[in-house]
Design an enzyme around this catalytic site. Sequence first.
Site, PDB file in Angstrom:
ATOM      1  N   LYS A 110       5.210   7.090 -57.732  1.00  0.00           N
ATOM      2  CA  LYS A 110       4.885   7.770 -58.988  1.00  0.00           C
ATOM      3  C   LYS A 110       3.974   8.970 -58.774  1.00  0.00           C
ATOM      4  O   LYS A 110       4.115   9.974 -59.466  1.00  0.00           O
ATOM      5  CB  LYS A 110       4.259   6.786 -59.985  1.00  0.00           C
ATOM      6  CG  LYS A 110       5.275   5.810 -60.557  1.00  0.00           C
ATOM      7  CD  LYS A 110       4.790   5.213 -61.857  1.00  0.00           C
ATOM      8  CE  LYS A 110       5.867   4.357 -62.502  1.00  0.00           C
ATOM      9  NZ  LYS A 110       5.415   3.712 -63.736  1.00  0.00           N
ATOM     10  N   LYS A 197      21.818   3.389 -59.717  1.00  0.00           N
ATOM     11  CA  LYS A 197      21.459   2.475 -60.791  1.00  0.00           C
ATOM     12  C   LYS A 197      21.553   3.178 -62.133  1.00  0.00           C
ATOM     13  O   LYS A 197      21.267   4.373 -62.214  1.00  0.00           O
ATOM     14  CB  LYS A 197      19.992   2.042 -60.599  1.00  0.00           C
ATOM     15  CG  LYS A 197      19.806   0.573 -60.375  1.00  0.00           C
ATOM     16  CD  LYS A 197      18.387   0.195 -60.030  1.00  0.00           C
ATOM     17  CE  LYS A 197      17.311   0.633 -60.994  1.00  0.00           C
ATOM     18  NZ  LYS A 197      16.000   0.045 -60.711  1.00  0.00           N
ATOM     19  N   LYS A 200      17.834   6.361 -67.175  1.00  0.00           N
ATOM     20  CA  LYS A 200      17.706   7.412 -68.170  1.00  0.00           C
ATOM     21  C   LYS A 200      17.354   8.739 -67.519  1.00  0.00           C
ATOM     22  O   LYS A 200      17.803   9.794 -67.946  1.00  0.00           O
ATOM     23  CB  LYS A 200      16.610   7.035 -69.163  1.00  0.00           C
ATOM     24  CG  LYS A 200      17.080   7.089 -70.586  1.00  0.00           C
ATOM     25  CD  LYS A 200      15.945   6.925 -71.538  1.00  0.00           C
ATOM     26  CE  LYS A 200      15.902   8.115 -72.466  1.00  0.00           C
ATOM     27  NZ  LYS A 200      14.808   8.020 -73.431  1.00  0.00           N
TER      28      LYS A 200
HETATM   29  N1  TRP Z   1       4.556  -2.681 -64.463  1.00  0.00           N
HETATM   30  C1  TRP Z   1       5.709  -3.153 -65.182  1.00  0.00           C
HETATM   31  C2  TRP Z   1       6.819  -2.111 -65.079  1.00  0.00           C
HETATM   32  O1  TRP Z   1       6.568  -0.980 -64.758  1.00  0.00           O
HETATM   33  C3  TRP Z   1       5.391  -3.448 -66.610  1.00  0.00           C
HETATM   34  C4  TRP Z   1       4.341  -4.478 -66.742  1.00  0.00           C
HETATM   35  C5  TRP Z   1       3.060  -4.271 -67.153  1.00  0.00           C
HETATM   36  C6  TRP Z   1       4.493  -5.873 -66.481  1.00  0.00           C
HETATM   37  N2  TRP Z   1       2.391  -5.443 -67.193  1.00  0.00           N
HETATM   38  C7  TRP Z   1       3.214  -6.450 -66.784  1.00  0.00           C
HETATM   39  C8  TRP Z   1       5.546  -6.676 -66.041  1.00  0.00           C
HETATM   40  C9  TRP Z   1       3.006  -7.808 -66.618  1.00  0.00           C
HETATM   41  C10 TRP Z   1       5.320  -8.026 -65.872  1.00  0.00           C
HETATM   42  C11 TRP Z   1       4.056  -8.592 -66.169  1.00  0.00           C
HETATM   43  O2  TRP Z   1       7.953  -2.434 -65.358  1.00  0.00           O
END
Ligand code: TRP
Length: 338
Positions: A110, A197, A200
């Site tokens: 990222k 994949k 979007k």
């Molecule tokens: N980081 C995850 C993603 O980018 C989203 C997410 C935030 C998450 N908190 C979480 C997933 C807790 C599972 C559990 O998709």
Amino acid sequence: MKKRVLSAIQPTGDLHLGNYFGAVQNWVRLQENYDCTFGVVDYHAMTMPYKTKKLRENSWNMIFNLLALDVKPEYLFLQSLVPEHAELCWILSCFCSYGELSRMTQFKDKSQQVKEGQKDSFISAALFSYPVLQAADILIYRADYVPVGKDQEQHLELTRNIATRFNQAVGKEFFELPEPLFTESPKIRSLADPNRKMSKSLGEKHYISVFEEEARLFKKVGSAVTDTGAEQAQGIMSPGVDNLFTLIKAAGHITEHEQLLAVYQDPNQQLSYKDLKEAAKTALGQLIGGFKEKRAEVLSNKKEYKKQIKASSEEIRKRAQDCIKEVKDLAGLSNVRF
Ligand code: TRP
């Protein structure tokens, strides 16, 4: 006692079929047998450059969309209505090392994206510490299981490390160590480029919204990349054809899927990809039609649903508050009750 499941999704725009079959459909199924908590995590959505005027709208849209896809309102919360996540995040960040966070591959990816993006954006400290907020999301509800994709495995491992370190520091097995819950979920590819994949970010042609307008759905399926037909005779299924089969099955048209596959595999027959596409149109058309109907109902009762989600967030918040009280106590911080 049912086991506890926690999962969360960032409020970033529209949901596509890849998101649905890869995650949300699984949530809906888990609701039957687990004690589920699902979050729309708006604090997470601030870690990448974002538009402040859009975030709240995106968050509520995501909630309405999840409700239309059959996620139960009583299990759903909006993260910023449970600010204890941010408080626990701070405490946990004191039990997480800089080195651990530097090794997170999602951060590396990222921050690269940010670097390549607009020149006035920057890599926020929050992007770096974001996995700690994710750990807080999970640990605050003492989740037993977290349904995750491969991309989130490293974050879950970190969560377990943080929990273990906290437990050691306070001399008590306070946090449960959450386990990943890997479930079979079909991998959906882009119809325009089946080697990638469904996503979007690749552009309009590359994804199908869960609420896709019918004419657009048919157009996208109709122009899906397949192969020359020679592959069929050789018994090598190309990614594009495989994807159409996968979609038909995932949409619940099991019999059609079997029948078409039998024709495909029969050396004396040639499956017409036009027929395959027609079947995909019908299967997806029905599925998406159902979602759109439910969504129209949700959108015409927005106020009611908003109220419901505020109430469920409040209920869920009580659990978070119980956890935070104990954590502050164990960590040597003060509480109003002392
Ligand atoms: N980081 C995850 C993603 O980018 C989203 C997410 C935030 C998450 N908190 C979480 C997933 C807790 C599972 C559990 O998709």
